[in-house]
Design an enzyme around this catalytic site. Structure first.
Site, PDB file in Angstrom:
ATOM      1  N   ASP A   8      27.032  -9.406  -6.081  1.00  0.00           N
ATOM      2  CA  ASP A   8      25.628  -9.010  -6.249  1.00  0.00           C
ATOM      3  C   ASP A   8      24.987  -8.611  -4.923  1.00  0.00           C
ATOM      4  OD1 ASP A   8      25.626  -9.564  -8.967  1.00  0.00           O
ATOM      5  OD2 ASP A   8      25.103 -11.674  -8.642  1.00  0.00           O
ATOM      6  N   TYR A  34      34.802 -19.047  -4.290  1.00  0.00           N
ATOM      7  CA  TYR A  34      33.481 -18.759  -3.735  1.00  0.00           C
ATOM      8  C   TYR A  34      32.985 -19.978  -2.968  1.00  0.00           C
ATOM      9  CZ  TYR A  34      32.579 -14.488  -6.452  1.00  0.00           C
ATOM     10  OH  TYR A  34      32.602 -13.216  -6.963  1.00  0.00           O
TER      11      TYR A  34
END
Lengths: 253, 253
Positions: B52, B110
């Site tokens: 994003d 992540y």
């Protein structure tokens, strides 16, 4: 009026240096602008010295006078709320009414960071000079040491560092050390004061020496050889500014 | 045509995410644009997944097909010379002609970084979520672990993560760990795949739990409670993407 001393840190990347300039973003300008909001009047901020465009500070010292009675703890918070996130007030404290961050400074420490890894990480790109090419680093470590002591640094000043008052360009270097820290070649220098571009010119000359182009720094100090290339601002950090703690806080001058 | 696999790192701050969008700076767009220069033709780049706007990558994986016979070592250099400094190619290598960075990925990791110190350094401001307020961190460490295993993450997906094909939102989490590292609270998660905003929604819920607002994650997973606030993109890093090394390199599918 109160005298306030602040210690602040900034990422200099997006600023045209410390000193206020019309229509350009500067650190001093950003601080004066938010202090005007807090004081509802113009506030003049004095720094321990100017940092050039793109140079960073881990702990710069500055001072200003204020009528607003806001406690220093709240002043810190108010300033950090109003300032952009690339300038942070680390502390604000009451100072002697005649405290002057430049005239009262007894020593300053700068650090220059050179990245020796083949690729410069995107997260470091604003904070190092990337030099992945061969260097005789032991030669640099050795030469850095020879700068300790008192020298006339005229040949290491910026070409436009002309002093109308003809003041001395002799400075005392308390320590001058280059060392390897992981992928970084770090040059750290502590001295009585620094001329414009002086640290970046020293590092430029040290790099030339590391490439084998210079045998010693004496000819450079004597100005017999023109100064080498000034290394980029992004690798330079003002680490700290020192003051004499024994100095009586409110002695008149 | 050659198939090239690249591993790259980027500072996502100044990009509108991975995926190409007209008139907006994107990582994919930046890479396709410089590959078009190298190939003198349009080149389509596929990533292991979208990141994003504002999300960073330590080691994203992508692939593209090329006619240009340039050796991979020179391709790396050429790409880094042409790319802006906030995107770096860490490696380029020949891949099986059917290598697909998204379909072939077996796991992704992540990391989300929360700064707990009272002041956020200017040098960290782009890379952490600053949360200096009280948190029951041991509660967060404990709850993070309960996410390991297979779950339906529908309630942790972005509101606009609608899948016209109605594919499953079940994902397997191999490890989910929160820990304290100096001034940082670090959440690291390794899983088979992630939905849009999933990691940032998990961290948002963990923070709510740390504030004492949530006792367990089950009601959240069941969607009984609407997802908490999505934490800012700036603290999120794609750490690595894994592939099955035993997979025959050029097997047709």
């Amino acid at each position: 009026m109160r005298r306030i001393r602040i210690t602040l840190s900034y990422d200099g990347t997006d600023y045209n240096g410390w000193q206020v300039q019309p229509d350009l973003p500067t650190i001093q300008g950003a601080i004066e602008s938010i202090l005007a909001e807090i004081e509802s009047a113009e506030v003049k901020v004095e720094g321990s010295g100017r940092t050039d465009a793109g140079v960073h500070a881990l702990a710069q010292v500055a001072a200003f006078s204020l009528n607003n009675p806001i406690p220093t703890r709240n002043l810190e918070k108010a300033m950090n709320r109003l300032l952009p996130r690339d300038i942070r007030i680390l502390s604000a404290e009451e100072a002697a009414e005649n405290f002057h961050p430049r005239f009262d400074a007894t020593a300053k420490t700068y650090e220059y960071r050179i990245l020796r890894a083949p690729i410069c990480s995107p997260f470091e790109r604003r904070y190092v000079h990337h030099h992945p090419y061969p260097l005789d680093e032991s030669r640099i470590f050795e030469l850095a040491k020879t700068l300790e002591g008192e020298h006339d640094f005229t040949a290491f000043a910026a070409a436009d560092d002309t002093d109308a008052l003809g003041r001395s360009k002799v400075r005392r270097i308390f320590s001058s050390t280059a060392s390897r820290q992981g992928d970084h070649l770090i040059y750290q220098v502590r001295g009585s004061g620094f001329l414009k571009h002086m640290v970046r010119n020293i590092v430029g000359v040290l790099l030339e020496a590391g490439k084998g182009n210079i045998a010693n720094l004496e000819s450079r100090l004597k100005g017999a050889i023109p100064p080498g290339p000034t290394v980029p601002a992004r690798g330079l950090f003002l680490v700290s500014v020192e003051y004499d703690p024994r100095k009586p806080p409110a002695a008149p001058r």
